[in-house]
Write an enzyme that holds these catalytic residues in place. Structure first.
Site, mmCIF file in Angstrom:
data_model
loop_
_atom_site.group_PDB
_atom_site.id
_atom_site.type_symbol
_atom_site.label_atom_id
_atom_site.label_comp_id
_atom_site.label_asym_id
_atom_site.label_seq_id
_atom_site.Cartn_x
_atom_site.Cartn_y
_atom_site.Cartn_z
ATOM 1 N N ASP A 142 -6.604 28.429 -2.792
ATOM 2 C CA ASP A 142 -5.174 28.730 -2.768
ATOM 3 C C ASP A 142 -4.351 27.874 -3.723
ATOM 4 O OD1 ASP A 142 -2.763 29.941 -0.874
ATOM 5 O OD2 ASP A 142 -2.384 27.891 -1.496
ATOM 6 N N VAL A 170 -1.116 32.275 -1.024
ATOM 7 C CA VAL A 170 -2.073 33.141 -1.716
ATOM 8 C C VAL A 170 -3.226 33.518 -0.792
ATOM 9 C CG1 VAL A 170 -3.605 33.374 -3.697
ATOM 10 C CG2 VAL A 170 -1.422 32.192 -3.947
ATOM 11 N N ASP A 171 -3.737 32.560 -0.023
ATOM 12 C CA ASP A 171 -4.775 32.879 0.960
ATOM 13 C C ASP A 171 -4.296 33.977 1.906
ATOM 14 O OD1 ASP A 171 -6.867 31.228 0.209
ATOM 15 O OD2 ASP A 171 -6.301 29.589 1.535
ATOM 16 N N LEU A 172 -3.084 33.813 2.416
ATOM 17 C CA LEU A 172 -2.568 34.744 3.408
ATOM 18 C C LEU A 172 -2.247 36.100 2.791
ATOM 19 C CD1 LEU A 172 -0.315 32.246 5.396
ATOM 20 C CD2 LEU A 172 -2.699 32.874 5.809
ATOM 21 N N GLY A 175 -5.519 37.906 2.386
ATOM 22 C CA GLY A 175 -5.968 38.399 3.685
ATOM 23 C C GLY A 175 -5.206 39.635 4.117
#
Length: 409
Positions: A142, A170-172, A175
């Site tokens: 991220d 960015v991770d979220l 996802g």
């Protein structure tokens, strides 16, 4: 409606967050982790991040994204482990397979779409990677993608250093893209009967959010329009954090009508002038306006100012800390929950959107390999086969298999 089954070779946050959203719907999520290697701790590295909550491999950073799931451990570097994976997909009637390893490993591990759809043609396959299959070696972290995608350039004080977001955006985002695209693929499968391959590039997903900045390049924008602006909005003036007598308040003026309503409040009357009647004029006087706004907001406490802004229907908010967020009336009754093995209640983030009938409480995050034997047996493996798989290092489990001859009658 049939309960969906998700098999996910996952670690870190981006994919566990995506599959958590499936678990929140009541779907079955089985996470696959690697068998112990020559060095390092077994399984997802995030298991060992944060304070010890239940045991050594379920620490605080790992718990929330992994509640409501099962955990198995397979050695997919070996053909025997890949054969087990294919059998699980068919015998458990898996709907969705997910992974978030670098794309160059897809075929090496036997998890590529061609291989898995070959055993189950209606399988929906979703992979998260840093930059998509065209960049098969790029690792996706991220903070690195925040830097690469310009998020850090857009965040922080204009006179300070580029800054990370306070949450792993960015991770979220990646996802959420898995979640959304899987839902679309399920809808399409209901009509066509065919599976789908979904590739989520963290960089591309992040760049898709540059809607207020990236297009400005072709409008001959000023450099200050596409760089850090602190807490100020780049376009709507005044929109910023302002000091009160006892704290801070975020005030957002999104139109000239709202500006007029603000200036009708007695303590803001001397902030108004003829130039500032329009957003364009307020841009011209942004520096002096910021100074005048701060003088006005300091004249009363946060609670008193909030009430005045509420009555004038001006968008505003105090700067909440995280404990205060949890106690907000709009959040407090939406929280999900789990319990540690010793019974302690853990209140967690709410679902993103209310879904009728969705569970509110979830089983605690699984131990490494705690469900390996149960899942293998469900897929038709005999206990002797399970023993062989564990002994050969093809699978790993928290409990040793018991031969049928040893089982209590």
């Amino acid at each position: 409606m049939r309960r969906r089954t998700v098999l996910s070779m996952e670690q870190a946050l981006s994919l566990p967050y995506a599959t958590l959203r499936f678990a929140q719907l009541g779907w079955r999520v089985i996470r696959i982790e690697a068998t112990p290697g020559a060095g390092g701790l077994p399984g997802d590295p995030n298991r060992y991040i944060g304070s010890r909550v239940a045991d050594d491999d379920r620490r605080s950073y790992f718990v929330a994204p992994n509640v409501g799931k099962e955990s198995i451990a397979l050695n997919l570097k070996e053909p025997a482990g890949q054969a087990v994976l294919r059998r699980l997909i068919t015998e458990l009637d898996v709907d969705i397979f997910c992974c978030n390893t670098v794309p160059r490993r897809y075929e090496q591990l036997g998890i590529d779409y061609a291989t898995l759809s070959g055993v189950k043609p209606d399988l929906i396959w979703a992979g998260i990677s840093a930059m998509g299959p065209a960049w098969p070696d790029a690792p996706g972290y991220d903070p690195v993608i925040q830097a690469m995608a310009g998020y850090m350039e857009l965040t922080g004080d204009p006179d300070g250093s580029p800054t990370l977001s306070g949450v792993p955006l960015v991770d979220l985002k990646a996802g959420d893209e898995v979640y959304a695209n899987v839902m679309m693929a399920l809808a399409e499968r209901a009509e066509s009967g065919r599976g789908t391959r979904i590739d989520v590039s963290m960089l591309q997903a992040a760049a898709s959010w540059l809607i207020t900045t990236l297009p400005l390049l072709d409008f001959d924008c000023r450099p200050d329009e596409i760089t850090r602006s602190g807490n100020a909005h780049r376009k709507f003036i005044p929109t910023n954090v302002y000091p009160t007598a006892d704290g801070f308040m975020y005030i957002a003026i999104g139109s000239d009508v709202q500006w007029k309503r603000l200036c009708d409040i007695a303590q803001f009357a001397d902030v108004a002038n003829s130039v500032r009647a329009t957003n364009e004029g307020r841009h011209e006087q942004a520096d002096s306006l910021g100074h005048d706004m701060a003088l006005a907001t300091r004249r009363c406490g946060t609670a008193e100012l909030a009430e005045k802004l509420r009555l004038a229907t001006i968008p505003h908010a105090p700067i909440h800390d995280i404990p205060a967020v949890r106690e907000m009336a709009a959040i407090r009754d939406k929280l999900t929950a789990t319990r540690t093995p010793d019974g302690k209640l853990v209140r967690m983030q709410p679902m993103a959107v209310d879904v009728a009938g969705a569970p509110e409480s979830f089983s605690f995050a699984p131990r490494y390999g705690q469900d390996t034997l149960a899942v293998l047996r469900e897929a038709g493996f005999g206990m002797a086969e399970c023993s062989d798989l564990v002994r050969q290092g093809v699978a790993a489990a928290t409990e040793q298999p018991i031969e049928e001859s040893q089982a209590t009658p």
